[in-house]
Design an enzyme around this catalytic site. Structure first.
Site, PDB file in Angstrom:
ATOM      1  N   GLU A  84       0.778  -1.360  -0.111  1.00 23.22           N
ATOM      2  CA  GLU A  84      -0.047  -0.028   0.129  1.00 23.22           C
ATOM      3  C   GLU A  84       0.860   1.296  -0.161  1.00 23.22           C
ATOM      4  O   GLU A  84       0.397   2.218  -0.574  1.00 23.22           O
ATOM      5  CB  GLU A  84      -0.828   0.101   1.056  1.00 23.22           C
ATOM      6  CG  GLU A  84      -1.833  -1.016   1.205  1.00 23.22           C
ATOM      7  CD  GLU A  84      -3.023  -1.034   0.110  1.00 23.22           C
ATOM      8  OE1 GLU A  84      -3.468   0.133  -0.253  1.00 23.22           O
ATOM      9  OE2 GLU A  84      -3.288  -1.954  -0.502  1.00 23.22           O
ATOM     10  N   SER A 133     -49.077 -28.258  42.458  1.00 24.91           N
ATOM     11  CA  SER A 133     -48.642 -28.473  43.792  1.00 24.91           C
ATOM     12  C   SER A 133     -47.206 -28.062  44.252  1.00 24.91           C
ATOM     13  O   SER A 133     -46.716 -28.009  45.180  1.00 24.91           O
ATOM     14  CB  SER A 133     -48.573 -29.876  44.051  1.00 24.91           C
ATOM     15  OG  SER A 133     -49.763 -30.554  43.777  1.00 24.91           O
TER      16      SER A 133
END
Length: 844
Positions: A86, A464
């Site tokens: 680059e 229950s």
């Protein structure tokens, strides 16, 4: 000489014009130039990450994947690959590379094409942070001036660090850390030279040079990068040639999830979005550490799925998921292609039936593998007719399978099994008894099928499971575990319900006066109603509210004693946790801390604690004010041992809603739910409703309670050990659908699960498997009665004191002062002692 003079004047004039143009351009764009000093404190957008308490990544949220790195954490060859490709003169220019600009211009003049880029790394940083990608002259001018400002402000290494963290590299990956994970599933430090070169080649065109979507172009670009590295001397010829020969291994890797726990991660995500907003939550790099234990969570998930599979198979096989062919068999590639369209669901894998023999079948998987399902994996598959009826016992594989069908298969750990996607729903959650931390949470069988979190969102009738709280109120009103309550039909009408309400036992059997311990252990309905009547309806509702139940969910009639209230599993486990920790109501919490992207803690849990405050503290805690103050300690006094333990932690004192003694007595009774009682050798032994837990877990420091609602629409099992409280719920999301019954189960032991579905049979096995797995390897804890508890020998038939030491007697616990004072007469007829008592009387 005149021409030379003219040339000099012309050049000088052009130079002045150039300088003037540059100055003019600078002042033209100056108002629009950003403040590059912000780069000194730039916050890179990073995703939200959710972790378990032991640091396992659960989930990641956010559009951009980024793993910020310091420059010294990036391998040098990777940095060299970027520079060589680059910006080879990066460390030499001042932001703009004149040599690069001239070279690019020369190439364009000679070829007519823009083959050579002129953007430096600094210019790319300027563009990425401050500018759009619009290709205009003004944007380029801005880019140049911003680059000069960046070079004045930052060092070259600082610029390069921003670059490698900010650059877009395709597949939502920003920066080299994320790219290494996305393409290779590695940390950046583990990349090979070839892999580094492939990543360094991406900035030019992240989409068209992507190794996932364009592998051939990616390889060609990689080779260019390697060539440039070789040309500038970063790598040797040998390294260059070796890297060229390395094959392409890139593929897409999602976030490296260590623990798949989607329901809890969704809760954490929602919390963060609600508190910080979507933009900040998803981009500021927050790390949320939940209270979930990865080990306990995995065991909860597996136990829930195994339990759901077991229920589903008890009710029969509903047939194939689809039919792929009926006549001519497609070729293998076509079958694989069809199977590949179907996503797996948990352990379930799609497969095609290739052949069917007498008692086995051959199937093909989505990978093209041929596997055999033996009779062990097939024999369960009676035909599903209804939730209450199944077809006849299969005799051969052809009774349930045909060639060409697409089915589901799973490996159950022993053999390959024909399976199907369960229709029944389930949820489970577990808490730490000492601080309320959620250690596991599973909101359903499959998050991909349903994001509905049943732990926090599903209000279901409790059945229950309500009874321990009813009896806790009764103990506070003078009852004991030896109190005799009449186990007989209730004939007095309940005015609020109308004369039609007739609570019945399940099974519909009545044994007369029965001790409270036995009534709770065997879940005797009429005894629970009578205990509630002794306490009073209003006082019972007040008791349930103390345990954390919402008053709006509590019906104001006697059905409350049988669990007609609709509550969430999280509310249930929170209430049961009170018994596990000695009477303290803890606030459940699931987020331990939140850290920012730099590891700074910005939120920390301040949990309620199951311990009493020091008497020296100026503000005594009360149940109505559980958050009055934080635990800070007081050096002026020497606290007792339990208080000292509390002072060592950060948190708040929880309200003690029942006494430690009451919590102990209910826990002892809940142990009888599992272990039963009596003397089996003399025929007086009896089972609790959860006897299967005793057979599997084989330890006496567990306690629990089953729960079943009318017509088995909801089933529960809730219980605890000294280290963990957990609840399991099983039912259908359709409230009207019953869980039904089964007639046969080929894979079950002979003493297991036939007949009507109920808490012990339907939810209980999930709890049993989970707790057995969690407690493996942990020492059994011996129960130590708290201060104020006494033990005396009682007669089992009457609850009175006795001098006998045979099977008719046993030791029982009492709160000091409530133990019986009267001895049973040696000549007393225990069978007739209550013969003249009215049907609805309570016996003490």
């Amino acid at each position: 000489m005149k021409w030379l003079k003219r040339i000099v004047i012309a050049l000088f004039s052009l130079a002045l014009l150039g300088v003037g143009a540059i100055v003019a351009a600078y002042f033209y764009v100056l108002p629009d130039l950003p403040d590059v000093s912000t780069l000194k404190n730039v916050q890179l957008q990073t995703p939200l990450r959710i972790y378990s308490s032991d640091g396992k990544l659960i989930s990641q949220f956010g559009e951009k994947r980024r793993i910020p790195l310091k420059l010294d954490e990036v391998p040098k060859p990777l940095l060299q690959a970027f520079i060589a490709t680059e910006d080879a003169r990066f460390y030499e220019h001042g932001g703009i590379d004149p040599v690069g600009v001239l070279r690019a211009a020369l190439v364009m003049l000679t070829t007519g094409e823009k083959k050579q880029g002129a953007s430096t790394i600094t210019m790319q940083v300027a563009r990425n942070f401050f500018l759009t990608r619009d290709k205009t002259i003004i944007r380029k001018v801005k880019e140049i001036f911003i680059s000069y400002h960046i070079e004045e402000l930052l060092t070259k290494d600082e610029i390069l660090e921003l670059y490698v963290n900010r650059i877009y590299l395709g597949q939502r990956a920003y920066g080299v850390g994320a790219a290494a994970q996305v393409y290779f599933g590695k940390d950046v430090k583990d990349l090979t030279l070839s892999e580094m070169s492939m990543i360094a080649g991406l900035p030019k065109a992240p989409s068209t040079l992507n190794p996932v979507t364009s592998p051939s172009r990616a390889v060609a670009r990689r080779n260019v990068v390697l060539m440039r590295m070789n040309e500038v001397g970063y790598i040797s010829q040998a390294e260059y040639q070796a890297a060229l020969q390395e094959p392409l291994v890139a593929k897409y890797h999602g976030a490296e999830i260590d623990l798949y726990a989607p329901y809890i991660s969704e809760m954490a995500r929602d919390y963060m979005v609600q508190k910080y907003g979507e933009e900040e939550a998803y981009t500021n790099g927050y790390n949320v550490y939940t209270t979930i234990s990865s080990d306990i969570q995995l065991k909860a998930q597996q136990a829930l799925r195994n339990n759901v599979y077991a229920y589903d198979e008890r009710h029969g096989y509903r047939g194939p998921a689809a039919v792929l062919w009926t006549d001519e068999k497609p070729d293998q590639a076509q079958i694989k292609a069809e199977l590949a369209k179907v996503a797996s669901i948990q352990e379930l894998q799609p497969a095609a039936v290739i052949s069917v023999a007498d008692q086995q079948a051959s199937v093909m998987t989505a990978k093209g593998e041929t596997k055999v399902i033996t009779w062990d994996g097939l024999k369960w598959a009676r035909k599903f007719i209804t939730d209450k009826r199944q077809g006849s016992v299969p005799k051969s594989a052809s009774d349930m399978l045909k060639v060409g069908e697409r089915i589901w298969i799973r490996d159950n750990g022993q053999y390959l099994q024909l399976s199907q996607v369960p229709e029944v729903a389930s949820a489970t959650v577990s808490l730490d008894p000492q601080n309320g931390a959620i250690r596991s949470l599973v909101g359903g069988y499959s998050f991909s099928q349903s994001q509905y979190n049943r732990v926090t969102q599903a209000k279901r009738q409790l059945g229950s499971n309500i009874k321990p709280f009813i009896y806790a109120g009764a103990l506070e009103k003078g009852f004991t575990l030896a109190t005799l309550i009449n186990n007989a039909p209730i004939n007095k009408p309940d005015i609020s319900q109308g004369t039609a309400w007739r609570p019945k036992n399940s099974p519909d059997i009545y044994g007369g006066p029965t001790r409270l311990r036995v009534g709770l252990a065997q879940s005797i309905n009429v005894m629970s109603v009578r205990a509630m009547r002794h306490v009073g309806l209003d006082a019972t509702i007040a008791e349930l509210i103390k345990f954390g139940f919402d008053p709006n969910d509590l019906p104001r009639n006697e059905s409350i004693a049988l669990g007609s209230s609709s509550v969430t599993p999280l509310q249930v486990v929170t209430a049961f946790n009170v018994f596990a920790n000695g009477g303290f109501l803890l606030e459940p919490f699931y987020i331990d801390r939140v850290e920012d992207a730099y590891g700074n803690v910005i939120e920390k849990a301040n949990p309620t604690l199951a311990c009493k405050p020091s008497q020296s503290l100026s503000q005594p805690i009360t149940p109505s004010d559980p958050m009055a103050f934080s635990v800070t300690g007081d050096s002026s006094t020497e606290p007792s041992a339990p208080v000292a333990q509390c002072f060592e932690q950060t948190g708040r004192f929880a309200p003690q809603i029942i006494s430690e003694q009451t919590a102990f007595l209910i826990t002892e009774a809940l142990k009888s739910v599992i272990w039963g009682g009596g003397d089996w050798s003399h025929g007086t032994g009896w089972q609790g409703t959860a006897w299967r837990a005793a057979r599997l877990i084989k330890r006496h420091d567990i306690a629990g309670k089953t729960g079943t609602t009318n017509e088995s629409r909801d089933t529960w099992f809730s219980g605890f050990s000294p280290v963990l409280t957990s609840t399991f719920w099983v039912g259908f999301d359709d409230h009207g659908r019953q869980l039904g019954r089964t007639a046969w189960n080929a894979s079950a032991e002979k003493d297991q699960i036939t007949g009507a579905e109920a808490g012990a049979k339907t939810a209980g096995p999930g709890w049993n498997e989970f707790m057995n797995s969690v407690l493996q390897g942990t020492p059994e804890t011996t129960s130590i009665p708290p201060e104020g508890i006494v033990s005396v020998r009682i007669d089992l038939a009457t609850g009175k004191l006795t001098r006998k030491t045979d099977y008719t007697s046993a030791f029982e616990y009492f709160i000091s002062g409530t133990e019986p004072k009267e001895y049973i007469s040696e000549t007393q007829d225990e069978n007739n002692i209550f013969i003249d008592a009215p049907t609805d009387d309570l016996f003490q």
